[in-house]
Design a protein around this motif. Structure first.
Motif, PDB file in Angstrom:
ATOM      1  N   UNK A 120       0.783  -1.223   0.000  1.00 17.50           N
ATOM      2  CA  UNK A 120       0.000   0.000   0.000  1.00 17.50           C
ATOM      3  C   UNK A 120       0.815   1.274   0.000  1.00 17.50           C
ATOM      4  N   UNK A 121       2.125   1.176   0.128  1.00 14.52           N
ATOM      5  CA  UNK A 121       2.959   2.359   0.258  1.00 14.52           C
ATOM      6  C   UNK A 121       2.899   3.285  -0.941  1.00 14.52           C
ATOM      7  N   UNK A 122       2.868   2.748  -2.137  1.00 17.65           N
ATOM      8  CA  UNK A 122       3.069   3.572  -3.327  1.00 17.65           C
ATOM      9  C   UNK A 122       1.878   3.626  -4.271  1.00 17.65           C
ATOM     10  N   UNK A 123       0.726   3.112  -3.894  1.00 19.84           N
ATOM     11  CA  UNK A 123      -0.392   3.021  -4.837  1.00 19.84           C
ATOM     12  C   UNK A 123      -1.123   4.340  -5.046  1.00 19.84           C
ATOM     13  N   UNK A 124      -0.977   5.291  -4.139  1.00 17.88           N
ATOM     14  CA  UNK A 124      -1.825   6.468  -4.185  1.00 17.88           C
ATOM     15  C   UNK A 124      -1.380   7.540  -5.163  1.00 17.88           C
ATOM     16  N   UNK A 125      -0.230   7.375  -5.787  1.00 18.25           N
ATOM     17  CA  UNK A 125       0.170   8.358  -6.792  1.00 18.25           C
ATOM     18  C   UNK A 125       0.031   7.815  -8.209  1.00 18.25           C
ATOM     19  N   UNK A 126      -0.562   6.621  -8.333  1.00 17.54           N
ATOM     20  CA  UNK A 126      -0.692   5.991  -9.653  1.00 17.54           C
ATOM     21  C   UNK A 126      -1.963   6.380 -10.404  1.00 17.54           C
ATOM     22  N   UNK A 127      -3.019   6.701  -9.695  1.00 18.69           N
ATOM     23  CA  UNK A 127      -4.283   6.970 -10.359  1.00 18.69           C
ATOM     24  C   UNK A 127      -4.764   8.376 -10.076  1.00 18.69           C
ATOM     25  N   UNK A 128      -6.078   8.540 -10.116  1.00  8.51           N
ATOM     26  CA  UNK A 128      -6.672   9.844  -9.836  1.00  8.51           C
ATOM     27  C   UNK A 128      -6.614  10.123  -8.346  1.00  8.51           C
ATOM     28  N   UNK A 162       2.718  11.404   2.209  1.00  8.95           N
ATOM     29  CA  UNK A 162       3.921  12.234   2.268  1.00  8.95           C
ATOM     30  C   UNK A 162       4.379  12.505   0.837  1.00  8.95           C
ATOM     31  N   UNK A 163       4.146  13.736   0.383  1.00 12.40           N
ATOM     32  CA  UNK A 163       4.543  14.129  -0.976  1.00 12.40           C
ATOM     33  C   UNK A 163       6.057  14.104  -1.154  1.00 12.40           C
ATOM     34  N   UNK A 164       6.771  14.459  -0.114  1.00 17.76           N
ATOM     35  CA  UNK A 164       8.232  14.533  -0.201  1.00 17.76           C
ATOM     36  C   UNK A 164       8.845  13.183  -0.588  1.00 17.76           C
ATOM     37  N   UNK A 165       8.297  12.097  -0.022  1.00 22.49           N
ATOM     38  CA  UNK A 165       8.881  10.777  -0.263  1.00 22.49           C
ATOM     39  C   UNK A 165       7.944   9.836  -1.017  1.00 22.49           C
ATOM     40  N   UNK A 166       6.822  10.368  -1.535  1.00 25.14           N
ATOM     41  CA  UNK A 166       5.866   9.566  -2.312  1.00 25.14           C
ATOM     42  C   UNK A 166       5.489   8.275  -1.606  1.00 25.14           C
ATOM     43  N   UNK A 167       4.982   8.415  -0.389  1.00 25.93           N
ATOM     44  CA  UNK A 167       4.620   7.232   0.388  1.00 25.93           C
ATOM     45  C   UNK A 167       3.404   7.545   1.266  1.00 25.93           C
ATOM     46  N   UNK A 168       2.569   6.540   1.439  1.00 25.66           N
ATOM     47  CA  UNK A 168       1.394   6.658   2.292  1.00 25.66           C
ATOM     48  C   UNK A 168       1.770   6.326   3.727  1.00 25.66           C
ATOM     49  N   UNK A 169       1.440   7.223   4.661  1.00 28.18           N
ATOM     50  CA  UNK A 169       1.636   6.915   6.086  1.00 28.18           C
ATOM     51  C   UNK A 169       0.546   5.957   6.539  1.00 28.18           C
ATOM     52  N   UNK A 170      -0.675   6.130   6.014  1.00 22.12           N
ATOM     53  CA  UNK A 170      -1.813   5.292   6.343  1.00 22.12           C
ATOM     54  C   UNK A 170      -2.963   5.633   5.419  1.00 22.12           C
ATOM     55  N   UNK A 171      -3.961   4.746   5.372  1.00 21.01           N
ATOM     56  CA  UNK A 171      -5.066   4.964   4.424  1.00 21.01           C
ATOM     57  C   UNK A 171      -6.309   4.197   4.882  1.00 21.01           C
ATOM     58  N   UNK A 172      -7.423   4.529   4.241  1.00 18.87           N
ATOM     59  CA  UNK A 172      -8.676   3.802   4.467  1.00 18.87           C
ATOM     60  C   UNK A 172      -9.512   3.798   3.201  1.00 18.87           C
ATOM     61  N   UNK A 173     -10.240   2.724   3.015  1.00 18.25           N
ATOM     62  CA  UNK A 173     -11.272   2.678   1.982  1.00 18.25           C
ATOM     63  C   UNK A 173     -12.493   3.412   2.521  1.00 18.25           C
TER      64      UNK A 173
END
Length: 177
Positions: A120-128, A162-173
């Motif tokens: 889940x670390x890097x999925x949030x910058x791939x789509x919309x 975290x925009x600086x390191x392109x990583x999700x600290x945490x997430x939820x559906x």
């Protein structure tokens, strides 16, 4: 000859020391390691139409979607609610947030699936995705305005990103209510 070498070594040593100090300073600015030990707690009230929000929306505030944050890069917990206020505006509310502080951390709405662990670390910058702004604090309760042009049916998750390191600290559906 020995004196010439000593004279030439001095500028080289000074140059290496200056370059090293500049590299350390740049690293400190980029990584901001002190933020790992600094907590920022925010206690914003639930936006309402004159009283506390009720689950059924009887005060005019309606919960549209909810979710529970899971950890990714940093231990993260708390809940997310998307609220519709009586005037039609929408707010994303983080409640009982507890995560690490960091440089350039944002609250993102995304169409990415929420995956546990390293997947889940890097999925949030791939789509919309849409940024709702910088994280106000790494602990507490906080509100973020959802712009009127955001189609919530298109965004199915929230990430503390975290925009600086392109990583999700945490997430939820997001689960519609």
């Amino acid at each position: 000859m020995g004196r010439v070498r000593r004279v030439l070594r001095k500028p080289v040593v000074i140059g290496v020391l200056v370059a090293g100090m500049l590299a350390v300073a740049a690293g400190l600015v980029w990584f901001q390691p002190w933020k790992l030990w600094v907590n920022e707690t925010v206690r914003e009230a639930v936006p309402t139409a004159g009283g506390p929000a009720r689950p059924g929306g009887t005060d005019g505030v309606r919960t549209l979607a909810t979710g529970e944050l899971i950890s990714h890069e940093h231990r993260t917990s708390g809940s997310v609610r998307i609220l519709r206020l009586p005037d039609g505006s929408r707010v994303l509310r983080l409640e009982h947030l507890d995560t690490s502080n960091g440089p350039d951390v944002k609250v993102l709405l995304s169409d990415a699936p929420v995956k546990p662990g390293q997947d889940g670390w890097h999925v949030f910058d791939d789509g919309a995705h849409r940024s709702l702004g910088s994280l106000k604090g790494n602990k507490g309760d906080q509100n973020y305005v959802v712009p009127a042009d955001v189609d919530l049916s298109r965004y199915t998750s929230v990430s503390i990103w975290c925009d600086r390191f392109d990583v999700s600290f945490g997430a939820t559906a997001l689960k519609p209510v």
